[in-house]
Design an enzyme around this catalytic site. Structure first.
Site, PDB file in Angstrom:
ATOM      1  N   SER A  38       0.812  -1.223   0.000  1.00 33.15           N
ATOM      2  CA  SER A  38       0.000   0.000   0.000  1.00 33.15           C
ATOM      3  C   SER A  38       0.841   1.267   0.000  1.00 33.15           C
ATOM      4  O   SER A  38       1.706   1.444   0.851  1.00 33.15           O
ATOM      5  CB  SER A  38      -0.890   0.066   1.243  1.00 33.15           C
ATOM      6  OG  SER A  38      -1.351  -1.186   1.623  1.00 33.15           O
ATOM      7  N   HIS A  81      -7.929  -1.554  -9.988  1.00 41.41           N
ATOM      8  CA  HIS A  81      -7.050  -2.064  -8.935  1.00 41.41           C
ATOM      9  C   HIS A  81      -6.680  -3.522  -9.170  1.00 41.41           C
ATOM     10  O   HIS A  81      -6.451  -4.274  -8.234  1.00 41.41           O
ATOM     11  CB  HIS A  81      -7.693  -1.906  -7.555  1.00 41.41           C
ATOM     12  CG  HIS A  81      -7.804  -0.489  -7.125  1.00 41.41           C
ATOM     13  ND1 HIS A  81      -6.771   0.176  -6.517  1.00 41.41           N
ATOM     14  CD2 HIS A  81      -8.804   0.393  -7.266  1.00 41.41           C
ATOM     15  CE1 HIS A  81      -7.143   1.422  -6.284  1.00 41.41           C
ATOM     16  NE2 HIS A  81      -8.368   1.585  -6.728  1.00 41.41           N
ATOM     17  N   HIS A 103      -5.173  -9.875  -0.756  1.00 39.61           N
ATOM     18  CA  HIS A 103      -5.037 -10.234   0.654  1.00 39.61           C
ATOM     19  C   HIS A 103      -6.046 -11.320   1.049  1.00 39.61           C
ATOM     20  O   HIS A 103      -7.095 -11.448   0.410  1.00 39.61           O
ATOM     21  CB  HIS A 103      -5.307  -9.007   1.546  1.00 39.61           C
ATOM     22  CG  HIS A 103      -4.373  -7.855   1.292  1.00 39.61           C
ATOM     23  ND1 HIS A 103      -4.606  -6.938   0.295  1.00 39.61           N
ATOM     24  CD2 HIS A 103      -3.212  -7.487   1.898  1.00 39.61           C
ATOM     25  CE1 HIS A 103      -3.626  -6.039   0.294  1.00 39.61           C
ATOM     26  NE2 HIS A 103      -2.767  -6.345   1.249  1.00 39.61           N
ATOM     27  N   TYR A 160      -7.919 -11.100   3.582  1.00 34.67           N
ATOM     28  CA  TYR A 160      -9.159 -10.456   4.043  1.00 34.67           C
ATOM     29  C   TYR A 160     -10.130 -10.144   2.907  1.00 34.67           C
ATOM     30  O   TYR A 160     -11.297  -9.876   3.145  1.00 34.67           O
ATOM     31  CB  TYR A 160      -8.885  -9.200   4.894  1.00 34.67           C
ATOM     32  CG  TYR A 160      -8.155  -8.066   4.197  1.00 34.67           C
ATOM     33  CD1 TYR A 160      -8.780  -7.278   3.241  1.00 34.67           C
ATOM     34  CD2 TYR A 160      -6.840  -7.762   4.537  1.00 34.67           C
ATOM     35  CE1 TYR A 160      -8.116  -6.232   2.618  1.00 34.67           C
ATOM     36  CE2 TYR A 160      -6.156  -6.721   3.925  1.00 34.67           C
ATOM     37  CZ  TYR A 160      -6.798  -5.960   2.966  1.00 34.67           C
ATOM     38  OH  TYR A 160      -6.141  -4.947   2.356  1.00 34.67           O
ATOM     39  N   GLU A 161      -9.645 -10.203   1.653  1.00 34.35           N
ATOM     40  CA  GLU A 161     -10.542 -10.002   0.508  1.00 34.35           C
ATOM     41  C   GLU A 161     -11.235 -11.311   0.120  1.00 34.35           C
ATOM     42  O   GLU A 161     -12.065 -11.323  -0.785  1.00 34.35           O
ATOM     43  CB  GLU A 161      -9.751  -9.483  -0.701  1.00 34.35           C
ATOM     44  CG  GLU A 161      -9.137  -8.110  -0.482  1.00 34.35           C
ATOM     45  CD  GLU A 161      -8.125  -7.761  -1.574  1.00 34.35           C
ATOM     46  OE1 GLU A 161      -8.558  -7.350  -2.666  1.00 34.35           O
ATOM     47  OE2 GLU A 161      -6.915  -7.913  -1.336  1.00 34.35           O
ATOM     48  N   ALA A 211       2.833  -2.187   4.561  1.00 36.44           N
ATOM     49  CA  ALA A 211       2.558  -1.169   5.567  1.00 36.44           C
ATOM     50  C   ALA A 211       2.193  -1.926   6.843  1.00 36.44           C
ATOM     51  O   ALA A 211       1.509  -2.951   6.778  1.00 36.44           O
ATOM     52  CB  ALA A 211       1.398  -0.292   5.126  1.00 36.44           C
ATOM     53  N   MET A 268      -1.146  -7.290   7.555  1.00 31.58           N
ATOM     54  CA  MET A 268      -2.080  -8.260   6.965  1.00 31.58           C
ATOM     55  C   MET A 268      -1.562  -8.887   5.667  1.00 31.58           C
ATOM     56  O   MET A 268      -2.350  -9.316   4.827  1.00 31.58           O
ATOM     57  CB  MET A 268      -3.427  -7.562   6.710  1.00 31.58           C
ATOM     58  CG  MET A 268      -4.012  -6.877   7.939  1.00 31.58           C
ATOM     59  SD  MET A 268      -5.465  -5.911   7.552  1.00 31.58           S
ATOM     60  CE  MET A 268      -5.626  -4.922   9.061  1.00 31.58           C
ATOM     61  N   SER A 269      -0.234  -8.941   5.500  1.00 30.12           N
ATOM     62  CA  SER A 269       0.295  -9.474   4.226  1.00 30.12           C
ATOM     63  C   SER A 269       1.672 -10.109   4.431  1.00 30.12           C
ATOM     64  O   SER A 269       2.068 -10.416   5.555  1.00 30.12           O
ATOM     65  CB  SER A 269       0.404  -8.333   3.207  1.00 30.12           C
ATOM     66  OG  SER A 269       1.416  -7.422   3.594  1.00 30.12           O
ATOM     67  N   ASN A 276       1.753   3.597  11.519  1.00 30.32           N
ATOM     68  CA  ASN A 276       0.933   4.080  12.641  1.00 30.32           C
ATOM     69  C   ASN A 276       1.244   3.282  13.898  1.00 30.32           C
ATOM     70  O   ASN A 276       1.741   2.157  13.812  1.00 30.32           O
ATOM     71  CB  ASN A 276      -0.561   3.873  12.307  1.00 30.32           C
ATOM     72  CG  ASN A 276      -0.871   2.413  11.987  1.00 30.32           C
ATOM     73  OD1 ASN A 276      -0.609   1.945  10.869  1.00 30.32           O
ATOM     74  ND2 ASN A 276      -1.365   1.697  12.964  1.00 30.32           N
ATOM     75  N   HIS A 286      -7.459   4.402   7.922  1.00 33.76           N
ATOM     76  CA  HIS A 286      -6.802   3.850   6.728  1.00 33.76           C
ATOM     77  C   HIS A 286      -6.148   4.945   5.886  1.00 33.76           C
ATOM     78  O   HIS A 286      -5.050   4.751   5.355  1.00 33.76           O
ATOM     79  CB  HIS A 286      -7.827   3.064   5.906  1.00 33.76           C
ATOM     80  CG  HIS A 286      -7.272   2.446   4.666  1.00 33.76           C
ATOM     81  ND1 HIS A 286      -6.280   1.488   4.700  1.00 33.76           N
ATOM     82  CD2 HIS A 286      -7.538   2.659   3.357  1.00 33.76           C
ATOM     83  CE1 HIS A 286      -5.978   1.134   3.465  1.00 33.76           C
ATOM     84  NE2 HIS A 286      -6.718   1.838   2.633  1.00 33.76           N
TER      85      HIS A 286
END
Ligand code: HPA
Length: 265
Positions: free
Chosen positions: A25, A56, A78, A80-81, A108, A201-202, A225, A237
């Site tokens: 990202s 995308h 990902h 989560y998708e 990230a 998450m990756s 963050n 986000h």
């Protein structure tokens, strides 16, 4: 001839990249550093997962950097998708099919170790697979994971960062979680107790897949963050993307020199 999982479009069939990069990202801008790039949308490569969101799909770029042929995957899918860990790791199998044996992964991540600062970069020394998913499920590949992230490549990146005058790279353990929701403060405390320095998450499925194929791996987290509860501020986000964009230029100057040097060791 060995089995080829992916059917490649004509424009990249003869490419012989030596290094593969996966850009997370906000970090995709590095593709502009490639000379004479050839680019294809992921949905032009048969069997490669492409995000259904218009514009995308993700893109694959192959070009040269400091005289070395490099492939860059811009954007990733990902878990989560709704993709499986094996599908998420397809890019790595595509890299392998192209002849690549060295990969650099970026992402990230949220800070779990309170000594770290947003906007800085962390070299992964190791990971915690807390998503408890594997791209190798369905096979019997009992691979060794004593050194997923190559010590040699980490030393090279640290030396290049010192030479480029970019701030020192932090080093630490990355915890892979499913997402897509960010963690609770209790989960961030738990992650710290378990030995994590950052959370995201990756990356982990790709690193496991690469090691299973005998590839060398190095990975960098952009610390975008503080994890929930560490700063007293809610996570958002847009802020993650914005901090990633700002930290990206520092990464670009590092990668411009470090990536071509990676083929030599
Ligand atoms: N948690 C999980 N993934 C993330 C975060 C986070 O705080 N920031 C960027 N990716």
């Amino acid at each position: 001839m060995s089995f080829s999982e992916f059917t490649l479009p004509e424009s990249i069939r003869k490419a012989k990249p030596q290094i593969g990069l996966v850009l997370g990202s906000g970090l995709g801008g590095f593709v502009d550093a490639l000379e004479s790039p050839v680019s294809v949308d992921n949905d032009e490569i048969e069997r490669l997962p492409a995000s259904g969101v218009e514009g995308h799909a993700g893109r694959l770029h192959i070009g040269t950097l400091g005289g070395v042929e490099v492939a860059i995957a811009q954007g990733r899918v990902h878990v989560y998708e709704g993709w499986t860990a094996k599908e998420v790791a397809s890019t790595i199998r595509l890299f392998h099919q192209l002849g690549i044996r060295t990969v650099l992964l970026t992402n990230a991540a949220g800070i779990v170790n309170g000594n770290f600062k947003p906007g800085r970069w962390m070299l992964l020394t190791d990971h915690l697979n807390l998503a408890r998913l594997s791209p190798l499920t369905g096979s019997s590949q009992f691979i060794d994971q004593s050194e997923v992230y190559s010590r040699e490549l980490r030393e090279l990146l640290k030396a290049e960062a010192a030479e480029a005058g970019t701030p020192k790279l932090s080093e630490g353990v990355y915890a892979w979680v499913n997402g897509p929701e960010y963690e609770t403060p209790a989960e961030v405390r738990m992650l710290r107790t378990l030995g994590a320095d950052a959370v995201g998450m990756s990356t982990v499925p790709e690193a496991i897949q690469a090691r299973a194929l005998g590839m060398r791996v190095v990975a960098l987290s952009c610390l975008t963050n503080y994890g929930a509860g560490l700063s007293g501020q809610p996570l958002n986000h847009e802020e993650v993307i914005e901090v990633g964009n700002r930290a990206a230029s520092e990464l670009h100057s590092l990668l411009r020199n470090a990536v071509p040097a990676m083929v030599e060791i």
